[in-house]
Motif scaffolding. Sequence first.
Motif, PDB file in Angstrom:
ATOM      1  N   ALA A  18       6.429  -2.498  -4.251  1.00  0.00           N
ATOM      2  CA  ALA A  18       6.455  -3.897  -3.750  1.00  0.00           C
ATOM      3  C   ALA A  18       7.054  -4.832  -4.820  1.00  0.00           C
ATOM      4  CB  ALA A  18       4.948  -4.370  -3.239  1.00  0.00           C
ATOM      5  N   GLN A  19       7.167  -4.217  -6.020  1.00  0.00           N
ATOM      6  CA  GLN A  19       7.463  -5.250  -7.132  1.00  0.00           C
ATOM      7  C   GLN A  19       9.239  -5.281  -7.134  1.00  0.00           C
ATOM      8  OE1 GLN A  19       5.458  -2.810 -10.099  1.00  0.00           O
ATOM      9  NE2 GLN A  19       4.461  -4.620 -10.794  1.00  0.00           N
ATOM     10  N   PHE A  20       9.883  -4.459  -6.276  1.00  0.00           N
ATOM     11  CA  PHE A  20      11.437  -4.342  -6.203  1.00  0.00           C
ATOM     12  C   PHE A  20      11.617  -5.098  -5.032  1.00  0.00           C
ATOM     13  CE2 PHE A  20       9.703  -0.924  -8.833  1.00  0.00           C
ATOM     14  CZ  PHE A  20      10.653  -0.854  -9.734  1.00  0.00           C
ATOM     15  N   PRO A  21      12.348  -6.337  -5.266  1.00  0.00           N
ATOM     16  CA  PRO A  21      12.403  -7.441  -4.132  1.00  0.00           C
ATOM     17  C   PRO A  21      12.720  -6.942  -2.757  1.00  0.00           C
ATOM     18  CG  PRO A  21      13.262  -8.231  -6.302  1.00  0.00           C
ATOM     19  CD  PRO A  21      12.912  -6.802  -6.299  1.00  0.00           C
ATOM     20  N   PRO A  22      13.670  -6.311  -2.614  1.00  0.00           N
ATOM     21  CA  PRO A  22      14.179  -5.989  -1.069  1.00  0.00           C
ATOM     22  C   PRO A  22      13.070  -5.199  -0.557  1.00  0.00           C
ATOM     23  CG  PRO A  22      15.735  -4.862  -2.339  1.00  0.00           C
ATOM     24  CD  PRO A  22      14.743  -5.490  -3.365  1.00  0.00           C
ATOM     25  N   MET A  23      12.013  -4.604  -1.132  1.00  0.00           N
ATOM     26  CA  MET A  23      11.011  -3.437  -0.580  1.00  0.00           C
ATOM     27  C   MET A  23      10.003  -4.486  -0.411  1.00  0.00           C
ATOM     28  SD  MET A  23      12.422  -0.973   0.049  1.00  0.00           S
ATOM     29  CE  MET A  23      11.092  -0.371   0.753  1.00  0.00           C
ATOM     30  N   LYS A  24       9.544  -5.576  -0.808  1.00  0.00           N
ATOM     31  CA  LYS A  24       8.331  -6.169  -0.685  1.00  0.00           C
ATOM     32  C   LYS A  24       8.007  -6.207   0.738  1.00  0.00           C
ATOM     33  CE  LYS A  24       4.881  -9.405  -1.296  1.00  0.00           C
ATOM     34  NZ  LYS A  24       5.145 -10.721  -0.609  1.00  0.00           N
ATOM     35  N   GLU A  25       9.098  -6.683   1.553  1.00  0.00           N
ATOM     36  CA  GLU A  25       8.483  -7.026   3.112  1.00  0.00           C
ATOM     37  C   GLU A  25       8.580  -5.425   3.897  1.00  0.00           C
ATOM     38  OE1 GLU A  25      12.398  -8.327   5.677  1.00  0.00           O
ATOM     39  OE2 GLU A  25      11.056 -10.091   4.632  1.00  0.00           O
ATOM     40  N   ARG A  26       8.686  -4.506   3.227  1.00  0.00           N
ATOM     41  CA  ARG A  26       8.848  -3.280   3.929  1.00  0.00           C
ATOM     42  C   ARG A  26       7.642  -2.380   3.390  1.00  0.00           C
ATOM     43  NH1 ARG A  26      14.789  -1.440   3.166  1.00  0.00           N
ATOM     44  NH2 ARG A  26      13.937   0.638   4.331  1.00  0.00           N
TER      45      ARG A  26
END
Length: 398
Positions: A228-236
Amino acid sequence: MATLLHKPRLAERMSRLGTESAFEVLVRARELEARGHEIIHLEIGEPDFPTARHIVNAATDALQKGWTHYGPPAGLPQLREAVAEDVGRRRGIIVDPAEVVITPGAKPIMFFLILALIEKDDEVLYPNPGFPIYESMVRFVGAHAVPYALPEKHDFDVDVSEIVSKITERTRLIILNSPHNPTGGVMSRGQLASLAEALSISRANEIFVLSDEIYSRLIYEGQHSSLAQFPPMKERTIILDGFSKSYAMTGWRLGYGVMRPDLAQQIALLMTNSNSCTASFTQLAGVEALRGPQTCVEEMLSEFRRRRDLMVNGLNAIRGFRCRQPHGAFYVYPNIAGTGRSSREVAEALLTSAGVACLSGTAFGEWGDGYLRFSYANSIENIQKALDRIAGWAKKNL
Ligand SMILES: Cc1ncc(COP(=O)(O)O)c(C=O)c1O
């Protein structure tokens, strides 16, 4: 007079439900104890420490003050706020309380998320060996559980290229677990970064990640990292975490999930349809756990580190055993291929001939053959005794 009960006709899906064999081994060990055997318990996945006094006091205070009623399905606002603040601060991300759902233990997050997202014939990638409930739940909903390995030579970290190679049109969810049960492996920031990169270009928004971070506070070297710390992955990414392991609160049943608010509402709806809510007074104890002194976590961690070192050095001195130094959780996962026997055979022999209860690697999936899992949630004295017994067994039998 006793009536003969007919077997109930069960729904077909029940035949696809698995279990956790840790509980079965515990029952067998208890039977042996009842027959006079002395067993050292290294099979159990829970801290042997008491819950800290200030947390227990917060619960009894809450009971005295009348926190004995239903609460909101997604959790009490004060705990959702405390979790949002804690999860955000520890991972360097911003979390809104609307993204938090409180559940009785963290396990329901797994169950509910899979119920909410996964259709029949979808594919879910999961670690093998891994927590057995992942595969059980995926199969229960009629989906395909697709295993990925955690190579010993990579210190049981994931191999991102293997994960990527297993993604198909039908992949809907990838389950990660770091620190990992049963290997104690921790995903490196580098692997997380390359997984985030690979997933951000692969069917963006369609593949979710369940990131089981229940052991996030039990890290011996470096810091915990989350996808979740990797921006595009936070919402997934759906973070699963809780109080069971970090604060020695397994019996309290208190955990949570952190996810985008629209998904959080659906998980709360599953709470409404099942538990209604999590017990109110335990939630107030959870606020105290997060906001009160953290010395209990630090002390537990340094004791676990001592035990881990004893366990790793002790096992490496035994013929047939080869054990890596795990970086998190409270398990060691020795390779026992050198014994020339299967994991099931060795686990059984250690229980019945040496009085040491542990789990076969196959309790965590077929790819766990060749390994055993020992939990070091037991005293230094008992761990030393168990090591002596295992060494004695190996000398006599190998
Ligand atoms: C990897 C993993 N995830 C989740 C859980 C469940 O945690 P809880 O007791 O909070 O439901 C466990 C418990 O053993 C675990 O090992």
